[in-house]
Design a protein around this motif. Structure first.
Motif, PDB file in Angstrom:
ATOM      1  N   THR A  33      21.649 -26.796  10.958  1.00 23.41           N
ATOM      2  CA  THR A  33      21.699 -26.505   9.529  1.00 23.41           C
ATOM      3  C   THR A  33      23.145 -26.639   9.081  1.00 23.41           C
ATOM      4  N   MET A  34      23.315 -27.292   7.943  1.00 26.65           N
ATOM      5  CA  MET A  34      24.653 -27.508   7.387  1.00 26.65           C
ATOM      6  C   MET A  34      24.817 -26.662   6.141  1.00 26.65           C
ATOM      7  N   GLY A  35      26.020 -26.171   5.941  1.00 24.01           N
ATOM      8  CA  GLY A  35      26.262 -25.334   4.779  1.00 24.01           C
ATOM      9  C   GLY A  35      27.573 -25.652   4.098  1.00 24.01           C
ATOM     10  N   TRP A  36      27.663 -25.244   2.849  1.00 27.11           N
ATOM     11  CA  TRP A  36      28.917 -25.315   2.090  1.00 27.11           C
ATOM     12  C   TRP A  36      29.291 -23.903   1.649  1.00 27.11           C
ATOM     13  N   GLU A  44      36.768 -13.141  -0.915  1.00 31.44           N
ATOM     14  CA  GLU A  44      36.097 -13.427   0.341  1.00 31.44           C
ATOM     15  C   GLU A  44      35.421 -14.793   0.280  1.00 31.44           C
ATOM     16  N   ARG A  45      35.179 -15.332   1.464  1.00 28.87           N
ATOM     17  CA  ARG A  45      34.464 -16.591   1.532  1.00 28.87           C
ATOM     18  C   ARG A  45      33.051 -16.397   1.001  1.00 28.87           C
ATOM     19  N   GLU A  46      32.605 -17.356   0.207  1.00 30.55           N
ATOM     20  CA  GLU A  46      31.328 -17.261  -0.495  1.00 30.55           C
ATOM     21  C   GLU A  46      30.406 -18.400  -0.078  1.00 30.55           C
ATOM     22  N   PHE A  47      29.188 -18.046   0.303  1.00 34.57           N
ATOM     23  CA  PHE A  47      28.188 -19.064   0.613  1.00 34.57           C
ATOM     24  C   PHE A  47      27.743 -19.757  -0.676  1.00 34.57           C
ATOM     25  N   TYR A  60      20.186 -22.073  -1.947  1.00 35.35           N
ATOM     26  CA  TYR A  60      21.368 -22.004  -2.800  1.00 35.35           C
ATOM     27  C   TYR A  60      21.694 -20.557  -3.162  1.00 35.35           C
ATOM     28  N   ALA A  61      22.972 -20.325  -3.329  1.00 37.64           N
ATOM     29  CA  ALA A  61      23.402 -19.066  -3.917  1.00 37.64           C
ATOM     30  C   ALA A  61      23.063 -19.088  -5.398  1.00 37.64           C
ATOM     31  N   VAL A  93      39.021 -23.321  -2.306  1.00 31.97           N
ATOM     32  CA  VAL A  93      38.952 -24.247  -1.176  1.00 31.97           C
ATOM     33  C   VAL A  93      37.495 -24.266  -0.713  1.00 31.97           C
ATOM     34  N   TYR A  94      36.954 -25.464  -0.577  1.00 30.09           N
ATOM     35  CA  TYR A  94      35.550 -25.646  -0.211  1.00 30.09           C
ATOM     36  C   TYR A  94      35.456 -26.086   1.240  1.00 30.09           C
ATOM     37  N   TYR A  95      34.553 -25.416   1.967  1.00 30.54           N
ATOM     38  CA  TYR A  95      34.404 -25.643   3.400  1.00 30.54           C
ATOM     39  C   TYR A  95      32.987 -26.103   3.733  1.00 30.54           C
ATOM     40  N   CYS A  96      32.915 -27.031   4.656  1.00 34.62           N
ATOM     41  CA  CYS A  96      31.655 -27.442   5.269  1.00 34.62           C
ATOM     42  C   CYS A  96      31.488 -26.673   6.568  1.00 34.62           C
TER      43      CYS A  96
END
Length: 123
Positions: A33-36, A44-47, A60-61, A93-96
């Protein structure tokens, strides 16, 4: 070794669009499973969104539902995040990320992370 490399970030005006890409390598991802995610300064980091590698399931959030779309690209091992109607509060900043297993819902614990790409939305 899993490698995730994000690209496509940049500066965009409010109301505009961006498409982020994540090139995944080092593994066969068919059972992943892949996420952003994103992280704004001081927060904090947000899904944001998740997808199984087959593309059959997404999640999706609430904060981005209807504006962001996650997809698996036709190009080999690429995950996209299409972002529309961008707002200044989307600046981050967006993370995979990737995790083994085919579960898009919570808990949002991921095993592998990219280095991130900056998205800045000006008002």
């Amino acid at each position: 070794q899993v490698q995730l490399v994000e690209s496509g970030g940049g500066l965009v005006q409010a109301g505009g669009s961006l498409r982020l890409s994540c090139a995944a390598s080092g593994r066969t991802f068919s059972s992943y499973t892949m996420g952003w995610f994103r992280q704004a300064p001081g927060k904090e980091r947000e899904f944001l969104a998740a997808i199984t590698w087959s593309g059959s399931s997404t999640y999706y959030a609430d904060s981005v539902k209807g504006r962001f779309t996650i997809s698996i690209g036709n190009a080999k091992n690429t995950v996209y995040l299409q972002m529309n109607s961008l707002k200044p509060e989307d600046t981050a900043v967006y993370y995979c990320a990737a995790r083994s297993g085919l579960r898009v819902g919570p808990p949002m614990k991921y095993d592998y992370w990219g280095q991130g790409t900056q998205v800045t939305v000006s008002s």
